[in-house]
Design a protein around this motif. Structure first.
Motif, PDB file in Angstrom:
ATOM      1  N   GLY A  19      39.729  21.664  -2.726  1.00  0.00           N
ATOM      2  CA  GLY A  19      39.560  22.064  -4.111  1.00  0.00           C
ATOM      3  C   GLY A  19      39.021  23.470  -4.231  1.00  0.00           C
ATOM      4  N   SER A  20      38.790  23.887  -5.449  1.00  0.00           N
ATOM      5  CA  SER A  20      38.352  25.264  -5.704  1.00  0.00           C
ATOM      6  C   SER A  20      36.889  25.340  -6.098  1.00  0.00           C
ATOM      7  N   LYS A  21      36.171  24.236  -6.014  1.00  0.00           N
ATOM      8  CA  LYS A  21      34.742  24.250  -6.325  1.00  0.00           C
ATOM      9  C   LYS A  21      34.029  23.343  -5.321  1.00  0.00           C
ATOM     10  N   PRO A  22      32.712  23.503  -5.187  1.00  0.00           N
ATOM     11  CA  PRO A  22      31.974  22.679  -4.221  1.00  0.00           C
ATOM     12  C   PRO A  22      32.088  21.187  -4.515  1.00  0.00           C
ATOM     13  N   GLU A  23      32.069  20.400  -3.454  1.00  0.00           N
ATOM     14  CA  GLU A  23      32.081  18.948  -3.576  1.00  0.00           C
ATOM     15  C   GLU A  23      30.778  18.488  -4.253  1.00  0.00           C
ATOM     16  N   PRO A  24      30.784  17.323  -4.923  1.00  0.00           N
ATOM     17  CA  PRO A  24      29.580  16.845  -5.630  1.00  0.00           C
ATOM     18  C   PRO A  24      28.341  16.748  -4.736  1.00  0.00           C
ATOM     19  N   GLN A  25      28.513  16.333  -3.474  1.00  0.00           N
ATOM     20  CA  GLN A  25      27.341  16.208  -2.600  1.00  0.00           C
ATOM     21  C   GLN A  25      26.726  17.574  -2.286  1.00  0.00           C
ATOM     22  N   ILE A  26      27.536  18.619  -2.248  1.00  0.00           N
ATOM     23  CA  ILE A  26      27.020  19.973  -2.022  1.00  0.00           C
ATOM     24  C   ILE A  26      26.228  20.423  -3.241  1.00  0.00           C
ATOM     25  N   VAL A  27      26.759  20.177  -4.413  1.00  0.00           N
ATOM     26  CA  VAL A  27      26.056  20.526  -5.650  1.00  0.00           C
ATOM     27  C   VAL A  27      24.718  19.791  -5.707  1.00  0.00           C
ATOM     28  N   SER A  28      24.694  18.518  -5.303  1.00  0.00           N
ATOM     29  CA  SER A  28      23.464  17.730  -5.402  1.00  0.00           C
ATOM     30  C   SER A  28      22.375  18.199  -4.447  1.00  0.00           C
ATOM     31  N   VAL A  29      22.718  18.788  -3.313  1.00  0.00           N
ATOM     32  CA  VAL A  29      21.687  19.258  -2.383  1.00  0.00           C
ATOM     33  C   VAL A  29      21.319  20.726  -2.602  1.00  0.00           C
ATOM     34  N   SER A  30      22.092  21.441  -3.399  1.00  0.00           N
ATOM     35  CA  SER A  30      21.846  22.878  -3.584  1.00  0.00           C
ATOM     36  C   SER A  30      20.466  23.177  -4.137  1.00  0.00           C
ATOM     37  N   SER A  31      20.056  22.482  -5.191  1.00  0.00           N
ATOM     38  CA  SER A  31      18.742  22.769  -5.779  1.00  0.00           C
ATOM     39  C   SER A  31      17.634  22.441  -4.789  1.00  0.00           C
ATOM     40  N   PHE A  32      17.807  21.386  -4.012  1.00  0.00           N
ATOM     41  CA  PHE A  32      16.840  21.023  -2.973  1.00  0.00           C
ATOM     42  C   PHE A  32      16.716  22.146  -1.943  1.00  0.00           C
ATOM     43  N   ILE A  33      17.850  22.654  -1.485  1.00  0.00           N
ATOM     44  CA  ILE A  33      17.852  23.727  -0.479  1.00  0.00           C
ATOM     45  C   ILE A  33      17.206  24.985  -1.032  1.00  0.00           C
ATOM     46  N   VAL A  34      17.567  25.367  -2.242  1.00  0.00           N
ATOM     47  CA  VAL A  34      16.979  26.570  -2.860  1.00  0.00           C
ATOM     48  C   VAL A  34      15.466  26.394  -3.009  1.00  0.00           C
ATOM     49  N   LYS A  35      15.042  25.233  -3.499  1.00  0.00           N
ATOM     50  CA  LYS A  35      13.614  24.977  -3.717  1.00  0.00           C
ATOM     51  C   LYS A  35      12.814  25.025  -2.413  1.00  0.00           C
ATOM     52  N   TYR A  36      13.297  24.337  -1.380  1.00  0.00           N
ATOM     53  CA  TYR A  36      12.518  24.217  -0.159  1.00  0.00           C
ATOM     54  C   TYR A  36      12.695  25.376   0.816  1.00  0.00           C
ATOM     55  N   SER A  37      13.649  26.247   0.571  1.00  0.00           N
ATOM     56  CA  SER A  37      13.758  27.449   1.404  1.00  0.00           C
ATOM     57  C   SER A  37      13.026  28.632   0.761  1.00  0.00           C
ATOM     58  N   ALA A  38      12.694  28.503  -0.525  1.00  0.00           N
ATOM     59  CA  ALA A  38      11.984  29.574  -1.233  1.00  0.00           C
ATOM     60  C   ALA A  38      10.627  29.826  -0.572  1.00  0.00           C
ATOM     61  N   GLY A  39      10.272  31.077  -0.480  1.00  0.00           N
ATOM     62  CA  GLY A  39       8.974  31.422   0.087  1.00  0.00           C
ATOM     63  C   GLY A  39       8.993  31.675   1.584  1.00  0.00           C
ATOM     64  N   TYR A  40      10.078  31.318   2.229  1.00  0.00           N
ATOM     65  CA  TYR A  40      10.199  31.594   3.656  1.00  0.00           C
ATOM     66  C   TYR A  40      10.953  32.906   3.839  1.00  0.00           C
ATOM     67  N   PRO A  41      10.463  33.771   4.711  1.00  0.00           N
ATOM     68  CA  PRO A  41      11.172  35.039   4.923  1.00  0.00           C
ATOM     69  C   PRO A  41      12.440  34.881   5.772  1.00  0.00           C
ATOM     70  N   LEU A  42      12.516  33.786   6.541  1.00  0.00           N
ATOM     71  CA  LEU A  42      13.633  33.570   7.449  1.00  0.00           C
ATOM     72  C   LEU A  42      13.981  32.083   7.465  1.00  0.00           C
ATOM     73  N   VAL A  43      15.263  31.778   7.296  1.00  0.00           N
ATOM     74  CA  VAL A  43      15.743  30.398   7.270  1.00  0.00           C
ATOM     75  C   VAL A  43      16.898  30.277   8.253  1.00  0.00           C
ATOM     76  N   MET A  44      16.905  29.176   9.022  1.00  0.00           N
ATOM     77  CA  MET A  44      18.001  28.917   9.948  1.00  0.00           C
ATOM     78  C   MET A  44      18.642  27.578   9.591  1.00  0.00           C
ATOM     79  N   ASN A  45      19.963  27.529   9.696  1.00  0.00           N
ATOM     80  CA  ASN A  45      20.718  26.303   9.470  1.00  0.00           C
ATOM     81  C   ASN A  45      21.574  26.026  10.698  1.00  0.00           C
ATOM     82  N   ILE A  46      21.554  24.780  11.142  1.00  0.00           N
ATOM     83  CA  ILE A  46      22.422  24.341  12.234  1.00  0.00           C
ATOM     84  C   ILE A  46      23.418  23.355  11.638  1.00  0.00           C
TER      85      ILE A  46
END
Length: 179
Positions: free
Chosen positions: A6-33
């Protein structure tokens, strides 16, 4: 199967986005595996990120994964991916971001035979999904072959993947902490 997402993020991606933004805020460096299976030499972990595009980020990733070969996506035999989760995270994380993809090979798809085998399984599964199967036995056989391409039933393969992941992660987390 593998189908247009599709041309937009899947619903599960949308649902975790705010969580990721919230919990990565304040860190100068973030790593994802990001863990994947399929491409590459059977049972082998390939570190397979897209080219970083930023020399500082590339250097940091080389330090974090020191001792492991990184196939940057523009390396011969590999490719650059678009529309992936790590690329999406790069757009929403507001810090320096180190994306890494671990790809565990299953069918030796870097070889001609393995590549053809992988393509054959994908075509059979796609054909069956879209047009049906000649019989229930055919459906079961194709689904089993397709599943094996991404989640081999071999206990030796699974054990090696777990051991390799632990080894790489222990080293990477130690090196990440030292940055």
């Amino acid at each position: 199967g593998l189908y247009y997402g599709g041309s937009k993020p899947e619903p599960q991606i949308v649902s975790v986005s705010s969580f990721i933004v919230k919990y990565s805020a304040g860190y100068p460096l973030v790593m994802n595996i990001d863990l994947h299976t399929g491409y590459g030499k059977n049972g082998t972990a390939h570190l397979f990120p897209n080219p970083a595009g930023n020399p500082e980020i590339s250097a940091m990733m080389e330090k974090v994964f020191a001792g492991y070969k990184i196939d940057w996506g523009d390396t011969a035999g590999f490719y650059t991916v678009t529309g992936d989760f790590t690329g999406y995270l790069a757009k929403i994380i507001r810090a320096k971001y180190l994306p890494m993809l671990f790809e565990y090979g299953t069918l030796d798809s870097q070889t001609t035979f393995g590549s053809i085998n992988s393509l054959h399984r994908t075509l059979l599964e796609n054909q069956g999904f879209n047009y049906g199967y000649a019989s229930e036995a055919d459906r079961e056989r194709v689904i089993k072959m397709f599943r094996e391409m991404y989640y081999p039933s071999s206990e030796a393969w699974r054990t090696k993947v777990i051991q390799d992941t632990r080894e790489i992660m222990n080293s990477a987390l130690k090196n990440f902490k030292a940055l």
